[in-house]
Scaffold this motif. Structure first.
Motif, PDB file in Angstrom:
ATOM      1  N   GLY A 152      10.464  -8.535 -14.404  1.00  0.00           N
ATOM      2  CA  GLY A 152      10.676  -9.631 -13.472  1.00  0.00           C
ATOM      3  C   GLY A 152      11.864  -9.442 -12.550  1.00  0.00           C
ATOM      4  N   GLU A 153      12.613  -8.369 -12.694  1.00  0.00           N
ATOM      5  CA  GLU A 153      13.776  -8.130 -11.857  1.00  0.00           C
ATOM      6  C   GLU A 153      13.475  -7.046 -10.831  1.00  0.00           C
ATOM      7  OE1 GLU A 153      17.132  -7.172 -14.254  1.00  0.00           O
ATOM      8  OE2 GLU A 153      16.912  -8.951 -15.493  1.00  0.00           O
ATOM      9  N   ARG A 154      14.078  -7.187  -9.673  1.00  0.00           N
ATOM     10  CA  ARG A 154      13.902  -6.193  -8.628  1.00  0.00           C
ATOM     11  C   ARG A 154      14.751  -4.968  -8.945  1.00  0.00           C
ATOM     12  NH1 ARG A 154      14.389  -7.171  -2.146  1.00  0.00           N
ATOM     13  NH2 ARG A 154      13.795  -5.058  -1.580  1.00  0.00           N
ATOM     14  N   GLY A 155      14.174  -3.811  -8.787  1.00  0.00           N
ATOM     15  CA  GLY A 155      14.880  -2.576  -9.066  1.00  0.00           C
ATOM     16  C   GLY A 155      15.855  -2.206  -7.964  1.00  0.00           C
ATOM     17  N   ARG A 156      16.585  -1.143  -8.195  1.00  0.00           N
ATOM     18  CA  ARG A 156      17.558  -0.667  -7.218  1.00  0.00           C
ATOM     19  C   ARG A 156      16.816  -0.160  -5.984  1.00  0.00           C
ATOM     20  NH1 ARG A 156      21.316   4.334  -8.236  1.00  0.00           N
ATOM     21  NH2 ARG A 156      19.378   4.879  -9.247  1.00  0.00           N
ATOM     22  N   GLN A 157      17.306  -0.509  -4.816  1.00  0.00           N
ATOM     23  CA  GLN A 157      16.653  -0.150  -3.558  1.00  0.00           C
ATOM     24  C   GLN A 157      17.556   0.767  -2.746  1.00  0.00           C
ATOM     25  OE1 GLN A 157      13.466  -1.424  -2.553  1.00  0.00           O
ATOM     26  NE2 GLN A 157      13.466  -1.975  -4.694  1.00  0.00           N
ATOM     27  N   ASN A 158      16.962   1.733  -2.066  1.00  0.00           N
ATOM     28  CA  ASN A 158      17.677   2.585  -1.145  1.00  0.00           C
ATOM     29  C   ASN A 158      17.094   2.344   0.239  1.00  0.00           C
ATOM     30  OD1 ASN A 158      18.628   4.699   0.496  1.00  0.00           O
ATOM     31  ND2 ASN A 158      18.915   5.996  -1.297  1.00  0.00           N
ATOM     32  N   LYS A 159      17.906   1.790   1.133  1.00  0.00           N
ATOM     33  CA  LYS A 159      17.437   1.375   2.447  1.00  0.00           C
ATOM     34  C   LYS A 159      16.806   2.528   3.226  1.00  0.00           C
ATOM     35  CE  LYS A 159      19.453  -0.301   6.742  1.00  0.00           C
ATOM     36  NZ  LYS A 159      20.684  -0.790   7.357  1.00  0.00           N
ATOM     37  N   TRP A 160      17.439   3.684   3.247  1.00  0.00           N
ATOM     38  CA  TRP A 160      16.948   4.784   4.071  1.00  0.00           C
ATOM     39  C   TRP A 160      15.669   5.402   3.509  1.00  0.00           C
ATOM     40  CZ3 TRP A 160      18.132   4.697   8.783  1.00  0.00           C
ATOM     41  CH2 TRP A 160      19.346   4.172   9.183  1.00  0.00           C
ATOM     42  N   ILE A 161      15.544   5.463   2.208  1.00  0.00           N
ATOM     43  CA  ILE A 161      14.291   5.960   1.630  1.00  0.00           C
ATOM     44  C   ILE A 161      13.143   5.015   1.983  1.00  0.00           C
ATOM     45  CG2 ILE A 161      13.062   6.366  -0.527  1.00  0.00           C
ATOM     46  CD1 ILE A 161      15.645   7.531  -1.641  1.00  0.00           C
ATOM     47  N   ASN A 162      13.407   3.718   1.918  1.00  0.00           N
ATOM     48  CA  ASN A 162      12.375   2.740   2.266  1.00  0.00           C
ATOM     49  C   ASN A 162      11.967   2.846   3.726  1.00  0.00           C
ATOM     50  OD1 ASN A 162      12.382   1.744  -0.317  1.00  0.00           O
ATOM     51  ND2 ASN A 162      13.764   0.072   0.131  1.00  0.00           N
ATOM     52  N   TYR A 163      12.921   3.054   4.623  1.00  0.00           N
ATOM     53  CA  TYR A 163      12.617   3.143   6.048  1.00  0.00           C
ATOM     54  C   TYR A 163      11.938   4.454   6.425  1.00  0.00           C
ATOM     55  CZ  TYR A 163      15.339  -1.016   7.229  1.00  0.00           C
ATOM     56  OH  TYR A 163      15.790  -2.289   7.333  1.00  0.00           O
ATOM     57  N   LEU A 164      12.293   5.541   5.778  1.00  0.00           N
ATOM     58  CA  LEU A 164      11.830   6.853   6.208  1.00  0.00           C
ATOM     59  C   LEU A 164      10.597   7.368   5.484  1.00  0.00           C
ATOM     60  CD1 LEU A 164      15.248   8.657   6.644  1.00  0.00           C
ATOM     61  CD2 LEU A 164      13.741   7.772   8.423  1.00  0.00           C
ATOM     62  N   PHE A 165      10.274   6.846   4.326  1.00  0.00           N
ATOM     63  CA  PHE A 165       9.186   7.403   3.537  1.00  0.00           C
ATOM     64  C   PHE A 165       7.868   7.440   4.294  1.00  0.00           C
ATOM     65  CE2 PHE A 165       5.533   6.880   0.744  1.00  0.00           C
ATOM     66  CZ  PHE A 165       5.636   8.056   0.030  1.00  0.00           C
ATOM     67  N   TYR A 166       7.447   6.317   4.833  1.00  0.00           N
ATOM     68  CA  TYR A 166       6.134   6.263   5.478  1.00  0.00           C
ATOM     69  C   TYR A 166       6.035   7.184   6.693  1.00  0.00           C
ATOM     70  CZ  TYR A 166       1.821   4.536   7.433  1.00  0.00           C
ATOM     71  OH  TYR A 166       0.559   4.462   7.935  1.00  0.00           O
ATOM     72  N   PRO A 167       6.944   7.101   7.667  1.00  0.00           N
ATOM     73  CA  PRO A 167       6.780   7.991   8.827  1.00  0.00           C
ATOM     74  C   PRO A 167       6.921   9.470   8.478  1.00  0.00           C
ATOM     75  CG  PRO A 167       8.712   6.586   9.104  1.00  0.00           C
ATOM     76  CD  PRO A 167       8.033   6.162   7.863  1.00  0.00           C
ATOM     77  N   VAL A 168       7.799   9.805   7.536  1.00  0.00           N
ATOM     78  CA  VAL A 168       7.985  11.213   7.182  1.00  0.00           C
ATOM     79  C   VAL A 168       6.747  11.757   6.480  1.00  0.00           C
ATOM     80  CG1 VAL A 168       9.328  12.794   5.739  1.00  0.00           C
ATOM     81  CG2 VAL A 168      10.493  11.120   7.161  1.00  0.00           C
ATOM     82  N   HIS A 169       6.160  11.002   5.576  1.00  0.00           N
ATOM     83  CA  HIS A 169       4.987  11.537   4.876  1.00  0.00           C
ATOM     84  C   HIS A 169       3.774  11.609   5.805  1.00  0.00           C
ATOM     85  CE1 HIS A 169       2.815   7.728   3.984  1.00  0.00           C
ATOM     86  NE2 HIS A 169       1.838   8.504   3.547  1.00  0.00           N
ATOM     87  N   ILE A 170       3.662  10.697   6.768  1.00  0.00           N
ATOM     88  CA  ILE A 170       2.591  10.793   7.758  1.00  0.00           C
ATOM     89  C   ILE A 170       2.803  12.023   8.641  1.00  0.00           C
ATOM     90  CG2 ILE A 170       1.569   9.687   9.795  1.00  0.00           C
ATOM     91  CD1 ILE A 170       0.679   8.442   7.179  1.00  0.00           C
TER      92      ILE A 170
END
Length: 85
Positions: free
Chosen positions: A55-73
């Motif tokens: 029920g708790e939100r895990g640790r987040q990394n802002k840059w991984i979240n922003y870059l994952f989708y465009p980089v993998h595409i």
């Protein structure tokens, strides 16, 4: 879901409804939800993740979240270009 050609047909609707009904009992809801999609091969992973969620939100990394989708595409596009897929 089937009439509109949505993913997972009616199974996703059943699972969502089961999770809603058993919101206060996540183990029971996850077990019943798993039984409704047991024909899916990789449903074990989703079942395990649902049962172990606290029920708790895990640790987040802002840059991984922003870059994952465009980089993998971009990587998939480069692979498609060079492999002529």
């Amino acid at each position: 879901a089937m009439a509109l050609s949505l993913d997972y047909d009616y199974h996703a609707i059943i699972v969502a409804y089961i999770f809603y009904i058993f919101y206060d009992k996540p183990i029971l809801g996850a077990g019943l939800g798993y039984l409704s999609i047991i024909k899916e091969l990789y449903s074990c992973l989703g079942f395990a993740m649902t049962v172990t969620y606290n029920g708790e939100r895990g640790r987040q990394n802002k840059w991984i979240n922003y870059l994952f989708y465009p980089v993998h595409i971009l990587i998939l596009g480069i692979l498609r270009f060079y492999l002529n897929i």
